[in-house]
Design a protein around this motif. Structure first.
Motif, short mmCIF file in Angstrom:
data_model
loop_
_atom_site.label_atom_id
_atom_site.label_comp_id
_atom_site.label_asym_id
_atom_site.label_seq_id
_atom_site.Cartn_x
_atom_site.Cartn_y
_atom_site.Cartn_z
N TYR A 1 -3.45 -4.84 69.03
CA TYR A 1 -3.84 -3.44 69.23
C TYR A 1 -2.99 -2.58 68.32
O TYR A 1 -1.79 -2.79 68.19
CB TYR A 1 -3.59 -3.01 70.67
CG TYR A 1 -4.50 -3.65 71.67
CD1 TYR A 1 -5.79 -3.18 71.86
CD2 TYR A 1 -4.08 -4.74 72.42
CE1 TYR A 1 -6.64 -3.77 72.77
CE2 TYR A 1 -4.92 -5.33 73.34
CZ TYR A 1 -6.19 -4.84 73.52
OH TYR A 1 -7.02 -5.44 74.43
N GLN B 1 -4.75 3.27 69.71
CA GLN B 1 -6.16 2.87 69.70
C GLN B 1 -6.40 1.82 70.78
O GLN B 1 -5.51 1.02 71.08
CB GLN B 1 -6.54 2.33 68.33
CG GLN B 1 -6.41 3.37 67.24
CD GLN B 1 -6.87 2.86 65.88
OE1 GLN B 1 -7.49 1.81 65.77
NE2 GLN B 1 -6.58 3.60 64.85
N ASN B 2 -7.61 1.80 71.31
CA ASN B 2 -7.93 0.89 72.40
C ASN B 2 -8.65 -0.37 71.96
O ASN B 2 -8.81 -1.29 72.75
CB ASN B 2 -8.78 1.60 73.46
CG ASN B 2 -8.00 2.70 74.15
OD1 ASN B 2 -6.80 2.59 74.35
ND2 ASN B 2 -8.69 3.77 74.51
N ASP B 3 -9.12 -0.41 70.72
CA ASP B 3 -9.88 -1.56 70.25
C ASP B 3 -8.97 -2.64 69.69
O ASP B 3 -8.03 -2.36 68.97
CB ASP B 3 -10.87 -1.15 69.16
CG ASP B 3 -11.94 -0.19 69.68
OD1 ASP B 3 -12.24 -0.24 70.89
OD2 ASP B 3 -12.45 0.60 68.87
N MET B 4 -9.29 -3.90 70.02
CA MET B 4 -8.55 -5.03 69.49
C MET B 4 -8.87 -5.18 68.01
O MET B 4 -10.02 -5.02 67.60
CB MET B 4 -8.97 -6.30 70.24
CG MET B 4 -8.17 -7.50 69.92
SD MET B 4 -6.62 -7.41 70.80
CE MET B 4 -6.24 -9.12 70.94
N ARG B 5 -7.88 -5.45 67.18
CA ARG B 5 -8.05 -5.66 65.75
C ARG B 5 -7.74 -7.12 65.43
O ARG B 5 -6.95 -7.75 66.11
CB ARG B 5 -7.08 -4.78 64.95
CG ARG B 5 -7.28 -3.30 65.13
CD ARG B 5 -8.57 -2.85 64.46
NE ARG B 5 -8.80 -1.46 64.67
CZ ARG B 5 -8.72 -0.53 63.74
NH1 ARG B 5 -8.41 -0.86 62.51
NH2 ARG B 5 -8.95 0.73 64.02
N TRP B 6 -8.37 -7.61 64.38
CA TRP B 6 -8.17 -9.01 63.97
C TRP B 6 -7.85 -9.07 62.50
O TRP B 6 -8.38 -8.30 61.71
CB TRP B 6 -9.44 -9.82 64.24
CG TRP B 6 -9.79 -9.83 65.69
CD1 TRP B 6 -10.65 -8.98 66.32
CD2 TRP B 6 -9.28 -10.70 66.69
NE1 TRP B 6 -10.70 -9.27 67.66
CE2 TRP B 6 -9.87 -10.33 67.91
CE3 TRP B 6 -8.37 -11.75 66.67
CZ2 TRP B 6 -9.59 -10.99 69.10
CZ3 TRP B 6 -8.10 -12.41 67.86
CH2 TRP B 6 -8.70 -12.02 69.05
N GLU C 1 0.86 -2.91 71.83
CA GLU C 1 0.62 -2.14 70.62
C GLU C 1 1.43 -2.74 69.48
O GLU C 1 2.54 -3.23 69.68
CB GLU C 1 1.00 -0.68 70.83
CG GLU C 1 0.04 0.02 71.77
CD GLU C 1 0.38 1.47 71.98
OE1 GLU C 1 1.48 1.91 71.58
OE2 GLU C 1 -0.44 2.18 72.57
N GLU D 1 -0.99 -8.69 73.28
CA GLU D 1 -1.55 -7.74 74.22
C GLU D 1 -0.62 -6.54 74.36
O GLU D 1 -0.39 -6.04 75.44
CB GLU D 1 -1.82 -8.42 75.55
CG GLU D 1 -2.90 -9.49 75.42
CD GLU D 1 -3.30 -10.09 76.73
OE1 GLU D 1 -2.92 -9.56 77.79
OE2 GLU D 1 -4.02 -11.09 76.70
#
Length: 61
Positions: A37, A41-46, A8, A6
């Protein structure tokens, strides 16, 4: 195994939280899932690293 950060995170392609020794053990045994993150950028990446060879092309949405 899954890691969710949680904070960057600097994205490095195929970056694993496992040591080289652990990656050798993981071969054929597990899939590594990282959620993070990217800076700015604000979107979670996987990211999925398929150490077990199952579903190697799977990319979470």
């Amino acid at each position: 195994m899954a890691f969710v950060h949680e904070v960057e995170y600097e994205f490095i392609e195929q970056d694993s939280w496992l040591t080289s020794k652990q990656q050798k053990w993981a071969k054929g045994r597990l899939t590594e899932l990282s959620g993070y993150y990217l800076e700015g950028q604000n979107d979670m990446r996987w990211q999925v690293l398929s150490h077990n060879g199952l579903n190697p092309d799977f990319q979470p949405g």
